[in-house]
Design a protein around this motif. Structure first.
Motif, short mmCIF file in Angstrom:
data_model
loop_
_atom_site.label_atom_id
_atom_site.label_comp_id
_atom_site.label_asym_id
_atom_site.label_seq_id
_atom_site.Cartn_x
_atom_site.Cartn_y
_atom_site.Cartn_z
N ASP A 1 38.79 30.61 31.15
CA ASP A 1 38.65 32.01 30.77
C ASP A 1 37.37 32.56 31.38
OD1 ASP A 1 40.89 32.52 29.07
OD2 ASP A 1 39.96 31.29 27.51
N VAL A 2 37.43 33.76 31.94
CA VAL A 2 36.24 34.42 32.47
C VAL A 2 35.66 35.33 31.40
CG1 VAL A 2 35.30 35.85 34.32
CG2 VAL A 2 37.24 34.36 34.78
N LEU B 1 39.13 34.87 40.05
CA LEU B 1 38.63 34.08 38.93
C LEU B 1 39.49 34.33 37.68
CD1 LEU B 1 34.74 34.50 39.14
CD2 LEU B 1 36.13 32.62 40.00
N GLY B 2 40.05 35.52 37.59
CA GLY B 2 40.87 35.85 36.43
C GLY B 2 42.21 35.15 36.40
N ASP B 3 42.56 34.46 37.50
CA ASP B 3 43.86 33.78 37.58
C ASP B 3 43.75 32.27 37.44
OD1 ASP B 3 45.11 36.25 38.07
OD2 ASP B 3 44.70 36.10 40.22
N LEU C 1 34.82 43.42 36.93
CA LEU C 1 33.96 42.85 35.88
C LEU C 1 34.20 43.53 34.54
CD1 LEU C 1 30.69 42.53 37.99
CD2 LEU C 1 31.98 40.63 37.00
N ARG C 2 34.38 44.84 34.56
CA ARG C 2 34.66 45.55 33.31
C ARG C 2 36.01 45.12 32.73
NH1 ARG C 2 32.11 51.32 35.47
NH2 ARG C 2 29.97 50.89 34.75
N GLY C 3 36.95 44.83 33.62
CA GLY C 3 38.24 44.32 33.17
C GLY C 3 38.08 42.95 32.50
N PHE C 4 37.25 42.09 33.10
CA PHE C 4 36.99 40.79 32.48
C PHE C 4 36.34 40.95 31.11
CE2 PHE C 4 36.44 38.59 36.91
CZ PHE C 4 37.82 38.44 37.00
N ARG D 1 38.69 41.53 28.24
CA ARG D 1 39.65 40.47 27.89
C ARG D 1 39.21 39.69 26.66
NH1 ARG D 1 41.64 37.06 33.19
NH2 ARG D 1 42.39 38.79 34.48
N GLU D 2 40.18 39.27 25.89
CA GLU D 2 39.93 38.32 24.80
C GLU D 2 40.14 36.91 25.36
OE1 GLU D 2 38.90 38.66 21.68
OE2 GLU D 2 38.62 40.82 21.98
#
Length: 411
Positions: free
Chosen positions: A221-222, A214-216, A252-255, A258-259
């Protein structure tokens, strides 16, 4: 008549992974076996063809293994033949020495909440079948000219639906999504997709690669609220021994860190929320959600509703809370589990004893769980029990079970 005189003839009803793995296991035995695969649709492969997201072609490549099974001596495929309409269970038990039902779980679970049948409330099953070209679903019309879509569920199918809604025309073009679906998704006015799960991030059942990709997305934006990633002690303990859960939470914590980069679509992942009603005048205009807390009951964490509620404006809702099996005429069915009543693949009668010559495999046997490969072990177990019954003399060749007899009846 013994098997020394002729081949064991087996009907496999359903041509998805479980059906093909069962056929492969039967044709690989030392006994002389002939398998007729009977499928309601004109094409084989079940959810591999019609359920796997079209932007995931590698998952569909398992069909090459099914092609090899279909090429084995003794295999025949009968498409466009509906058991229950064109053929009855009694026909099959008369014309075959054994029958293996591998018909999957053909419908979706419902939410059973007010407003569920409003226009704009869809099952994920319908949407997935539509964009994959399932012939039963091509007359559906999804109104994607709305601002916000909500997807209910925390499994891979929910992520598939959310991701497909977020794909750009350039991302859709090389896939085998149907042309009408590519056009509708490409022209969609959806600017926010909200995926809602009733339990916490540690209990979400999607696989990490599905979540990670999903992040790609080129056009979305996620977004994840860090507050919804705060884990209770039991969920935190889960991460120590559940690798998939631990990796999901890390992603999920990485998402959450993200800004947003200003992409045209926002894909928002929410947790600990359950739908309690859909509202609207003739069509979906909003969804009412209740905040849950996790409580331990009988050794597992259960989502329990609180008094905290919120409402989200939306124009379309997709329910992705699981598949459910449908009963077949003349077969014992467990309504609670949505499966054919069985023990290890042997279908059980009302007295709890195995029915002669009748077996099941796949989701209709165990319920909708696991991945494509799970069906191989499942089907092998069923076939093992079938062959044990052959060796014990409980399954023998019937004189009327011939290749010509079924051809004549189907014709």
């Amino acid at each position: 008549m013994s098997l020394n005189d002729t081949s064991l003839r087996v009907a496999v009803v359903g041509s998805g992974p479980a059906g093909f793995y069962a056929a492969g296991a039967l044709l690989d035995t030392q006994l002389p076996v002939e398998v007729d695969m009977i499928e309601r649709l004109p094409t084989p492969w079940g959810l591999v063809r019609l359920g796997v997201a079209p932007d995931h072609p590698k998952l569909k490549s398992v069909s090459k293994a099914f092609e090899r099974i279909a090429a084995k001596p003794g295999f025949r495929f009968f498409g466009n033949v509906d058991v229950g309409t064109d053929l009855s269970h009694a026909d099959l038990t008369r014309l075959y020495d054994a029958v293996v039902y591998a018909v999957g779980s053909q419908t979706d679970r419902r939410l059973d909440i007010p407003g569920e049948d409003l226009s704009g409330s869809w099952s994920a099953t319908e949407f997935v079948a539509w964009y994959n070209g399932h012939p039963d679903f091509q007359d559906l019309s999804f109104d994607l000219n709305v601002e916000r879509a909500v997807v209910i569920g925390n499994g891979n199918v929910a992520l598939d639906v959310a991701r497909m809604l977020a794909l750009t025309p350039d991302e859709l073009a090389p896939t085998d999504t149907t042309d009408p679906a590519i056009t509708a998704i490409g022209e969609s006015t959806i600017r926010e997709i909200v995926v809602v799960g009733r339990r916490g991030p540690a209990q979400a059942s999607f696989t990490t690669p599905e979540l990670h990709e999903l992040g790609d997305l080129a056009g979305a934006d996620v977004v994840v609220d860090p507050a919804e990633l705060e884990l209770d002690p039991s969920s935190e303990a889960t991460l120590e021994h559940d690798t998939n859960a631990r990796r999901n939470v890390e992603v999920l914590r990485g998402f959450a860190e993200r800004e947003p980069s200003g992409k045209p679509v926002t894909l928002r992942l929410r947790f600990l929320l359950s739908p309690v009603a859909l509202h609207g005048d003739g069509k979906v205009e909003s969804i009412e959600l209740v905040r849950n807390r996790l409580e331990e009951k009988n050794g597992r964490l259960v989502a329990t509703p609180t008094d905290d509620r919120e409402s989200i404006d939306c124009g379309i809702v997709f329910r992705s809370v699981g598949y459910r099996g449908v009963g077949l005429p003349e077969l014992p069915f467990d309504e609670k589990r949505g499966t054919v009543r069985n023990e290890g693949g042997r279908v059980l009668g009302d007295d709890g004893e195995p029915l002669a010559h009748v077996y099941c495999a796949g989701w209709i046997k165990r319920g909708p769980s696991g991945v494509i490969g799970t069906n191989k072990k499942d089907a092998t177990e069923t076939v093992t029990h079938l062959l044990e019954d052959v060796q014990a003399g409980r399954v023998v060749h019937q004189e009327g079970a011939t290749a010509e007899a079924i051809e004549a009846l189907v014709a």
